[in-house]
Scaffold this motif. Structure first.
Motif, PDB file in Angstrom:
ATOM      1  N   MET A   1      32.126  35.898  39.947  1.00  0.00           N
ATOM      2  CA  MET A   1      32.420  37.015  40.775  1.00  0.00           C
ATOM      3  C   MET A   1      31.084  37.504  41.184  1.00  0.00           C
ATOM      4  N   GLU A   2      31.066  37.771  42.555  1.00  0.00           N
ATOM      5  CA  GLU A   2      29.810  38.297  43.278  1.00  0.00           C
ATOM      6  C   GLU A   2      30.220  39.508  44.013  1.00  0.00           C
ATOM      7  N   THR A   3      31.389  39.797  44.450  1.00  0.00           N
ATOM      8  CA  THR A   3      31.901  40.943  45.559  1.00  0.00           C
ATOM      9  C   THR A   3      33.046  41.658  45.283  1.00  0.00           C
ATOM     10  N   ALA A   4      32.951  42.978  45.702  1.00  0.00           N
ATOM     11  CA  ALA A   4      34.001  43.887  45.573  1.00  0.00           C
ATOM     12  C   ALA A   4      35.191  43.360  46.042  1.00  0.00           C
ATOM     13  N   GLU A   5      35.248  42.321  47.111  1.00  0.00           N
ATOM     14  CA  GLU A   5      36.551  41.826  47.628  1.00  0.00           C
ATOM     15  C   GLU A   5      37.033  40.989  46.852  1.00  0.00           C
ATOM     16  N   GLN A   6      36.313  40.085  45.785  1.00  0.00           N
ATOM     17  CA  GLN A   6      36.908  39.193  44.802  1.00  0.00           C
ATOM     18  C   GLN A   6      37.456  40.114  43.789  1.00  0.00           C
ATOM     19  N   LEU A   7      36.952  41.268  43.588  1.00  0.00           N
ATOM     20  CA  LEU A   7      37.355  42.294  42.718  1.00  0.00           C
ATOM     21  C   LEU A   7      38.980  43.003  42.941  1.00  0.00           C
ATOM     22  N   SER A   8      38.799  43.212  44.314  1.00  0.00           N
ATOM     23  CA  SER A   8      39.969  43.632  45.052  1.00  0.00           C
ATOM     24  C   SER A   8      41.074  42.647  44.807  1.00  0.00           C
ATOM     25  N   GLY A   9      40.789  41.191  45.302  1.00  0.00           N
ATOM     26  CA  GLY A   9      41.780  40.370  44.968  1.00  0.00           C
ATOM     27  C   GLY A   9      42.372  40.348  43.633  1.00  0.00           C
ATOM     28  N   ILE A  10      41.560  40.351  42.881  1.00  0.00           N
ATOM     29  CA  ILE A  10      41.914  40.213  41.133  1.00  0.00           C
ATOM     30  C   ILE A  10      43.135  41.561  41.011  1.00  0.00           C
ATOM     31  N   LYS A  11      42.707  42.571  41.583  1.00  0.00           N
ATOM     32  CA  LYS A  11      43.354  43.601  41.278  1.00  0.00           C
ATOM     33  C   LYS A  11      44.844  43.735  42.005  1.00  0.00           C
TER      34      LYS A  11
END
Length: 104
Positions: A1-11
């Motif tokens: 995981m490298e980006t806030a966008e990836q984190l948002s996708g997980i959420k």
């Protein structure tokens, strides 16, 4: 995981996923990461596993702590279900077996 966008996708993802945060400068983190990688065959194919280098991506790591309302640790394993952290493990308390047991 490298980006806030990836984190948002997980959420916003339905079902379970695992986030493993680790420090590339810490021997305990390295050992926990190796154990997790050795047990990777036990992880169901439909269970996403995300690795986060918290040294390189400190801002994303901080966002993980904030978004999932957990205290920052390293190493740290988070089991996420439907955008909520349902299990938070750190250091020698990291147990993939326990995390997978939560899926039942």
């Amino acid at each position: 995981m490298e980006t806030a966008e990836q984190l948002s996708g997980i959420k916003h993802q339905q079902g379970y996923s695992i986030i493993f945060k680790h420090s590339t400068r810490c021997s305990i983190s390295l050992m926990a990461k190796r154990r997790l990688e050795m047990d990777r065959d036990n992880i169901p194919d439909n269970l996403p596993l995300y690795f986060l280098d918290l040294i390189k991506y400190r801002d994303v790591s901080n966002q993980v702590a904030q978004d999932f309302q957990v205290h920052h640790q390293s190493p740290q394993l988070l089991l996420i279900k439907d955008g909520e952290c349902v299990l938070d493990q750190s250091h020698s308390g990291i147990s993939l077996e326990e995390a997978l047991g939560e899926l039942k």
